[in-house]
Design an enzyme around this catalytic site. Structure first.
Site, PDB file in Angstrom:
ATOM      1  N   ALA A   9     -80.755  22.567 -41.726  1.00 48.53           N
ATOM      2  CA  ALA A   9     -81.480  23.413 -40.760  1.00 48.53           C
ATOM      3  C   ALA A   9     -82.954  23.525 -41.124  1.00 48.53           C
ATOM      4  O   ALA A   9     -83.616  24.502 -40.797  1.00 48.53           O
ATOM      5  CB  ALA A   9     -80.853  24.803 -40.713  1.00 48.53           C
ATOM      6  N   ALA A  10     -83.468  22.506 -41.812  1.00 48.72           N
ATOM      7  CA  ALA A  10     -84.836  22.645 -42.326  1.00 48.72           C
ATOM      8  C   ALA A  10     -85.886  22.045 -41.408  1.00 48.72           C
ATOM      9  O   ALA A  10     -87.063  22.355 -41.515  1.00 48.72           O
ATOM     10  CB  ALA A  10     -84.936  22.010 -43.712  1.00 48.72           C
ATOM     11  N   GLY A  11     -85.441  21.180 -40.501  1.00 47.90           N
ATOM     12  CA  GLY A  11     -86.417  20.422 -39.715  1.00 47.90           C
ATOM     13  C   GLY A  11     -87.231  21.301 -38.782  1.00 47.90           C
ATOM     14  O   GLY A  11     -86.786  22.363 -38.344  1.00 47.90           O
ATOM     15  N   ARG A  15     -90.119  19.878 -30.240  1.00 47.24           N
ATOM     16  CA  ARG A  15     -89.833  19.721 -28.815  1.00 47.24           C
ATOM     17  C   ARG A  15     -89.236  20.975 -28.163  1.00 47.24           C
ATOM     18  O   ARG A  15     -89.168  21.073 -26.953  1.00 47.24           O
ATOM     19  CB  ARG A  15     -88.906  18.517 -28.599  1.00 47.24           C
ATOM     20  CG  ARG A  15     -89.645  17.199 -28.748  1.00 47.24           C
ATOM     21  CD  ARG A  15     -88.749  16.047 -28.409  1.00 47.24           C
ATOM     22  NE  ARG A  15     -87.718  15.863 -29.428  1.00 47.24           N
ATOM     23  CZ  ARG A  15     -86.616  15.131 -29.235  1.00 47.24           C
ATOM     24  NH1 ARG A  15     -86.397  14.555 -28.077  1.00 47.24           N
ATOM     25  NH2 ARG A  15     -85.737  14.985 -30.209  1.00 47.24           N
ATOM     26  N   GLY A  77     -86.971  14.418 -44.713  1.00 50.07           N
ATOM     27  CA  GLY A  77     -85.868  13.671 -44.117  1.00 50.07           C
ATOM     28  C   GLY A  77     -84.499  14.211 -44.497  1.00 50.07           C
ATOM     29  O   GLY A  77     -84.354  15.055 -45.377  1.00 50.07           O
ATOM     30  N   ASN A 169     -74.300   7.096 -34.145  1.00 48.76           N
ATOM     31  CA  ASN A 169     -74.065   7.952 -35.305  1.00 48.76           C
ATOM     32  C   ASN A 169     -74.211   9.415 -34.901  1.00 48.76           C
ATOM     33  O   ASN A 169     -75.293   9.862 -34.539  1.00 48.76           O
ATOM     34  CB  ASN A 169     -75.085   7.612 -36.400  1.00 48.76           C
ATOM     35  CG  ASN A 169     -74.979   8.567 -37.573  1.00 48.76           C
ATOM     36  OD1 ASN A 169     -73.883   9.009 -37.922  1.00 48.76           O
ATOM     37  ND2 ASN A 169     -76.103   8.888 -38.191  1.00 48.76           N
ATOM     38  N   ARG A 331     -74.501  54.159 -20.226  1.00 50.96           N
ATOM     39  CA  ARG A 331     -75.382  53.786 -21.339  1.00 50.96           C
ATOM     40  C   ARG A 331     -74.757  54.173 -22.674  1.00 50.96           C
ATOM     41  O   ARG A 331     -73.651  54.706 -22.743  1.00 50.96           O
ATOM     42  CB  ARG A 331     -76.748  54.439 -21.156  1.00 50.96           C
ATOM     43  CG  ARG A 331     -77.515  53.862 -19.953  1.00 50.96           C
ATOM     44  CD  ARG A 331     -78.703  54.722 -19.606  1.00 50.96           C
ATOM     45  NE  ARG A 331     -79.508  54.968 -20.796  1.00 50.96           N
ATOM     46  CZ  ARG A 331     -80.286  56.036 -20.961  1.00 50.96           C
ATOM     47  NH1 ARG A 331     -80.377  56.947 -20.008  1.00 50.96           N
ATOM     48  NH2 ARG A 331     -80.982  56.189 -22.066  1.00 50.96           N
ATOM     49  N   ASN A 384     -81.609  67.382 -19.693  1.00 48.58           N
ATOM     50  CA  ASN A 384     -81.369  67.390 -21.140  1.00 48.58           C
ATOM     51  C   ASN A 384     -82.649  67.304 -21.949  1.00 48.58           C
ATOM     52  O   ASN A 384     -82.646  67.573 -23.136  1.00 48.58           O
ATOM     53  CB  ASN A 384     -80.419  66.248 -21.528  1.00 48.58           C
ATOM     54  CG  ASN A 384     -80.966  64.886 -21.138  1.00 48.58           C
ATOM     55  OD1 ASN A 384     -81.707  64.747 -20.169  1.00 48.58           O
ATOM     56  ND2 ASN A 384     -80.605  63.874 -21.904  1.00 48.58           N
ATOM     57  N   TYR A 385     -83.741  66.970 -21.330  1.00 48.07           N
ATOM     58  CA  TYR A 385     -84.980  66.729 -22.071  1.00 48.07           C
ATOM     59  C   TYR A 385     -85.998  67.789 -21.691  1.00 48.07           C
ATOM     60  O   TYR A 385     -86.324  67.982 -20.515  1.00 48.07           O
ATOM     61  CB  TYR A 385     -85.505  65.335 -21.721  1.00 48.07           C
ATOM     62  CG  TYR A 385     -86.692  64.883 -22.521  1.00 48.07           C
ATOM     63  CD1 TYR A 385     -86.691  64.959 -23.911  1.00 48.07           C
ATOM     64  CD2 TYR A 385     -87.825  64.366 -21.881  1.00 48.07           C
ATOM     65  CE1 TYR A 385     -87.785  64.534 -24.644  1.00 48.07           C
ATOM     66  CE2 TYR A 385     -88.917  63.934 -22.610  1.00 48.07           C
ATOM     67  CZ  TYR A 385     -88.895  64.022 -23.993  1.00 48.07           C
ATOM     68  OH  TYR A 385     -89.976  63.595 -24.720  1.00 48.07           O
TER      69      TYR A 385
HETATM   70  C1  UD1 Z   1     -80.284  12.056 -37.229  1.00 46.69           C
HETATM   71  C2  UD1 Z   1     -79.723  10.758 -37.788  1.00 46.69           C
HETATM   72  C3  UD1 Z   1     -79.276   9.847 -36.651  1.00 46.69           C
HETATM   73  C4  UD1 Z   1     -78.237  10.593 -35.820  1.00 46.69           C
HETATM   74  C5  UD1 Z   1     -78.826  11.903 -35.322  1.00 46.69           C
HETATM   75  C6  UD1 Z   1     -77.768  12.691 -34.620  1.00 46.69           C
HETATM   76  C7  UD1 Z   1     -80.978  10.404 -39.850  1.00 46.69           C
HETATM   77  C8  UD1 Z   1     -82.041   9.647 -40.498  1.00 46.69           C
HETATM   78  N1  UD1 Z   1     -80.748  10.118 -38.583  1.00 46.69           N
HETATM   79  O1  UD1 Z   1     -81.444  11.721 -36.491  1.00 46.69           O
HETATM   80  O2  UD1 Z   1     -78.732   8.658 -37.134  1.00 46.69           O
HETATM   81  O3  UD1 Z   1     -77.849   9.782 -34.740  1.00 46.69           O
HETATM   82  O4  UD1 Z   1     -79.300  12.674 -36.434  1.00 46.69           O
HETATM   83  O5  UD1 Z   1     -78.315  13.898 -34.218  1.00 46.69           O
HETATM   84  O6  UD1 Z   1     -80.345  11.205 -40.480  1.00 46.69           O
HETATM   85  N2  UD1 Z   1     -83.384  18.081 -41.186  1.00 46.69           N
HETATM   86  C9  UD1 Z   1     -83.663  18.746 -42.357  1.00 46.69           C
HETATM   87  N3  UD1 Z   1     -84.673  18.291 -43.139  1.00 46.69           N
HETATM   88  C10 UD1 Z   1     -85.413  17.185 -42.849  1.00 46.69           C
HETATM   89  C11 UD1 Z   1     -85.109  16.523 -41.638  1.00 46.69           C
HETATM   90  C12 UD1 Z   1     -84.082  16.987 -40.835  1.00 46.69           C
HETATM   91  O7  UD1 Z   1     -83.031  19.739 -42.690  1.00 46.69           O
HETATM   92  O8  UD1 Z   1     -86.303  16.845 -43.614  1.00 46.69           O
HETATM   93  C13 UD1 Z   1     -82.301  18.595 -40.344  1.00 46.69           C
HETATM   94  C14 UD1 Z   1     -82.805  19.044 -38.976  1.00 46.69           C
HETATM   95  O9  UD1 Z   1     -83.143  20.415 -39.007  1.00 46.69           O
HETATM   96  C15 UD1 Z   1     -81.601  18.762 -38.082  1.00 46.69           C
HETATM   97  C16 UD1 Z   1     -80.910  17.585 -38.759  1.00 46.69           C
HETATM   98  O10 UD1 Z   1     -81.390  17.557 -40.090  1.00 46.69           O
HETATM   99  O11 UD1 Z   1     -80.702  19.841 -38.093  1.00 46.69           O
HETATM  100  C17 UD1 Z   1     -81.196  16.274 -38.064  1.00 46.69           C
HETATM  101  O12 UD1 Z   1     -82.557  16.007 -38.117  1.00 46.69           O
HETATM  102  P1  UD1 Z   1     -83.308  15.236 -36.979  1.00 46.69           P
HETATM  103  O13 UD1 Z   1     -84.714  15.055 -37.372  1.00 46.69           O
HETATM  104  O14 UD1 Z   1     -83.032  15.878 -35.671  1.00 46.69           O
HETATM  105  O15 UD1 Z   1     -82.593  13.815 -37.043  1.00 46.69           O
HETATM  106  P2  UD1 Z   1     -82.515  12.784 -35.922  1.00 46.69           P
HETATM  107  O16 UD1 Z   1     -83.799  12.065 -35.824  1.00 46.69           O
HETATM  108  O17 UD1 Z   1     -81.978  13.412 -34.703  1.00 46.69           O
END
Ligand code: UD1
Ligand code: CA
Length: 451
Positions: A9-11, A15, A77, A169, A331, A384-385
Site C-alpha cells: 500500500a505504499a505506492g 491517477r 517498486g 498477471n 437522529r 429544549n435549547y
Molecule cells: C503490478 C505488476 C503487474 C500486475 C499489476 C496488477 C509489478 C512490477 N507489476 O503492476 O504485473 O499485472 O500489478 O495490478 O509488480 N506498491 C508499493 N510500493 C512501490 C510500488 C507499488 O507498495 O514501490 C504497491 C502499490 O501501492 C499497489 C501495488 O504495489 O498497491 C501495485 O503497484 P502498481 O504500481 O499499481 O503496479 P502495477 O504497475 O499496476
C-alpha cells in the site's frame, strides 16, 4: 505451514487525483484496504504486514491495531516494497502471501486456493493469473512451448507480440519465505528505476524451480483501483455481491440495482427493501420489516416487523413494530419503543418514546423521556435549547399533549395529564391535570384512568 501476509500500500496514486490516501477511499462504506486485510485474515494468525509509504501515517492511523506496518521510503517498486516486510516476517513464517491494498475484490477463498496450490508445489512460487481480452495495463504471462510459465513481462516494456497475450498477471503471489528473502536481493533494477516483484518468476525458472499458476475464475476479483472509474466499477461489483448475499438469506430487494447496502449491515429474513434505499454503517434490521422506498438508515438498530419509508434514520434504536414516515427524521439517540407510531414531518433526537406512543404530525422531540401510550399532538415542540444549553423534558405515561403545545424545557408533565391546544408549558404539570393557555395553567383535575 505457517503463513504471513503482506499487503502492499505504499505506492503513490497519481491517477486517483486525491488528497486522501487512495486505499482509504471507501467502498460500500468501508476503506478499500479493509477488504484486502479481511481477505488475508482467515489465512494467518499473525497480523498482516501492510507496507506503507506515500501518506503512510494516515493509512497507519486509519487501520490501527489489526496490522503491522513496514515503511517503504522511497518507493522503488513492488519487489522493494516486499523487502521492507522482511524484518517483520523472517524466521516467523515459512510461506508468504502477497496482495495489494488497491485490489479489494479478491475473495478470501481465492487466496486460500492459491495457498493450497502452493502447498502442493515443489517449487517456491504460485501466482494468480487472469485470462482476459481487456489487459487493464497488467503484466503478461510468458510461457514456453510446453506451456510452462517462464516470466512476466510488464506492459510498458512488452513487444507487440507480447502485448497480444491474453493471460495476465493479477499481482497476487504465494511464496516460500526462505526463497523469497534470498531471491529479492537478486532482482535487478528496471530501466524505470524500479525493482519489479514480477521478476521472481524468471528467477525461480532460472533456479530450475517450479512456478505454479492459478487461474482466477471470476475476473471481477482482479479489479484494481487506479482511478475513479475503477472505484465506481468496484463499488458496483461489491453492491451486487452484498445484495445477492441478502437475497439468498431471505431478504426481498424490489430493485437490487437501486438498493445500496453497505458491507457491515445485517438484515433479517422476510424484510422487504424498496428502491432508492441506503442501509449504511453498523445498521441492523430485524425480520419482517418494510424499509423504503427513498430511505436512509445509518448506524441504526431496527427491530422486527418495523416499517420505515421516505425517512432518514441515523444512530437511532427502533424496537419491534415501530412505524416511521413518510418524511421522518430520527437522529442520534432516538429510541422508539415497541409499537411507536411516528408519522410525517417529525424529528426525534436523544429521546425515548415509550411503547405505543404516537406522534403523527409535525413535531420536534429532543432530549425528552416519554412514557408509554402518550399522544403527541400535531405541532408539538420540545423547546429544549435556551440559547446556552440543552434541557430535558419528561412526559409521564398516558399523557395527552394537545396540538401545537410548546414544552419549554426543563419541564415535566405528570402521568395522565393533558395540555390544551396551543399551550406553552413553562412549569411542571402535576399528574392527572389539564393545563391550557400561554403560559399554561392548570385549570382542572382529571379523573384517573380517564386518559
Ligand atoms: C503490478 C505488476 C503487474 C500486475 C499489476 C496488477 C509489478 C512490477 N507489476 O503492476 O504485473 O499485472 O500489478 O495490478 O509488480 N506498491 C508499493 N510500493 C512501490 C510500488 C507499488 O507498495 O514501490 C504497491 C502499490 O501501492 C499497489 C501495488 O504495489 O498497491 C501495485 O503497484 P502498481 O504500481 O499499481 O503496479 P502495477 O504497475 O499496476
Ligand atoms: Ca495498479
Amino acid at each position: 505451514m505457517k503463513l504471513g501476509a503482506i499487503v502492499l500500500a505504499a505506492g503513490k496514486s497519481t491517477r486517483m487525483k486525491t488528497a486522501v490516501p487512495k486505499v482509504l477511499h471507501r467502498l460500500a462504506g468501508k476503506a478499500m484496504i479493509e477488504y484486502a486485510l479481511e481477505a488475508v485474515q482467515p489465512l494467518s494468525s499473525l497480523p498482516p504486514v501492510v507496507v506503507i509509504g506515500y501518506q503512510g501515517e494516515e493509512v497507519r492511523k486509519a487501520i490501527g491495531e489489526h496490522a503491522q506496518f513496514a515503511l517503504q521510503e522511497p518507493q522503488l517498486g513492488t519487489a522493494h516494497a516486499v523487502l521492507q516486510a522482511q524484518p517483520l516476517l523472517q524466521g516467523k513464517v515459512d510461506t508468504v502471501v502477497i496482495t495489494y491494498a488497491d485490489m479489494p475484490l479478491i475473495r478470501p477463498q481465492t487466496l486460500h486456493n492459491l495457498w493450497q496450490v502452493q502447498q502442493t508445489n515443489s517449487g517456491p512460487l504460485s501466482l494468480l493469473t487472469l485470462k482476459s481480452t481487456d489487459s487493464r495495463g497488467f503484466g503478461r504471462i510468458l510461457r514456453n512451448q510446453h506451456g510452462k510459465i517462464q516470466a512476466i513481462i510488464e506492459e510498458a516494456v512488452a513487444s507487440p507480440e507480447q502485448l497480444a497475450i491474453q493471460e495476465l498477471n493479477v499481482g497476487i503471489y504465494c511464496v516460500q519465505a526462505d526463497w523469497l528473502w534470498e531471491a529479492l536481493p537478486r532482482i535487478s533494477i528496471s530501466p524505470k528505476g524500479e525493482y519489479f516483484l514480477t521478476d521472481l518468476v524468471e528467477l525461480a525458472v532460472k533456479d530450475g524451480l517450479e512456478v505454479k499458476t492459478v487461474p482466477l475464475a471470476d475476473p471481477s476479483e482482479a479489479i484494481g483501483i487506479n482511478h475513479r472509474l475503477h472505484l465506481a466499477e468496484a463499488e458496483a461489483v461489491l453492491r451486487r455481491r452484498i445484495n445477492q448475499h441478502w437475497m439468498l438469506e431471505g431478504v426481498t430487494l424490489i430493485d437490487p440495482e437501486s438498493t445500496y447496502i453497505e458491507a457491515e449491515v445485517v438484515i433479517g429474513q422476510d424484510t422487504i427493501v424498496y428502491p432508492n434505499t441506503y442501509l449504511q454503517g453498523r445498521t441492523t434490521i430485524g425480520a419482517g420489516c418494510t424499509i423504503g422506498p427513498n430511505t436512509i438508515v445509518r448506524d441504526a438498530q431496527i427491530g422486527d416487523r418495523c416499517q420505515v419509508y421516505f425517512s432518514v434514520v441515523e444512530k437511532a434504536i427502533l424496537e419491534e413494530e415501530v412505524d416511521v414516515g413518510p418524511y421522518a427524521h430520527l437522529r442520534k439517540g432516538a429510541h422508539l419503543a415497541k409499537g411507536v407510531h411516528m408519522g410525517n414531518f417529525g424529528e426525534v433526537k436523544n429521546s425515548y418514546l415509550g411503547p405505543g406512543t404516537k406522534m403523527g404530525h409535525f413535531s420536534y422531540i429532543g432530549d425528552a423521556t416519554i412514557g408509554k401510550g402518550v399522544n403527541i399532538g400535531a405541532g408539538t415542540i420540545t423547546c429544549n435549547y435556551d440559547g446556552e444549553k440543552k434541557n430535558p423534558t419528561e412526559i409521564g405515561e398516558e399523557v395527552f399533549i394537545g396540538s401545537d403545545t410548546m414544552l419549554v424545557a426543563p419541564v415535566k408533565v405528570g402521568k395522565g395529564a393533558r395540555t390544551g391546544a396551543g399551550a406553552v408549558v413553562t412549569k411542571d404539570i402535576p399528574p392527572y391535570s389539564l393545563a391550557v393557555g400561554v403560559p399554561a395553567r392548570v385549570i382542572r383535575k382529571l379523573k384517573e384512568g380517564n386518559g
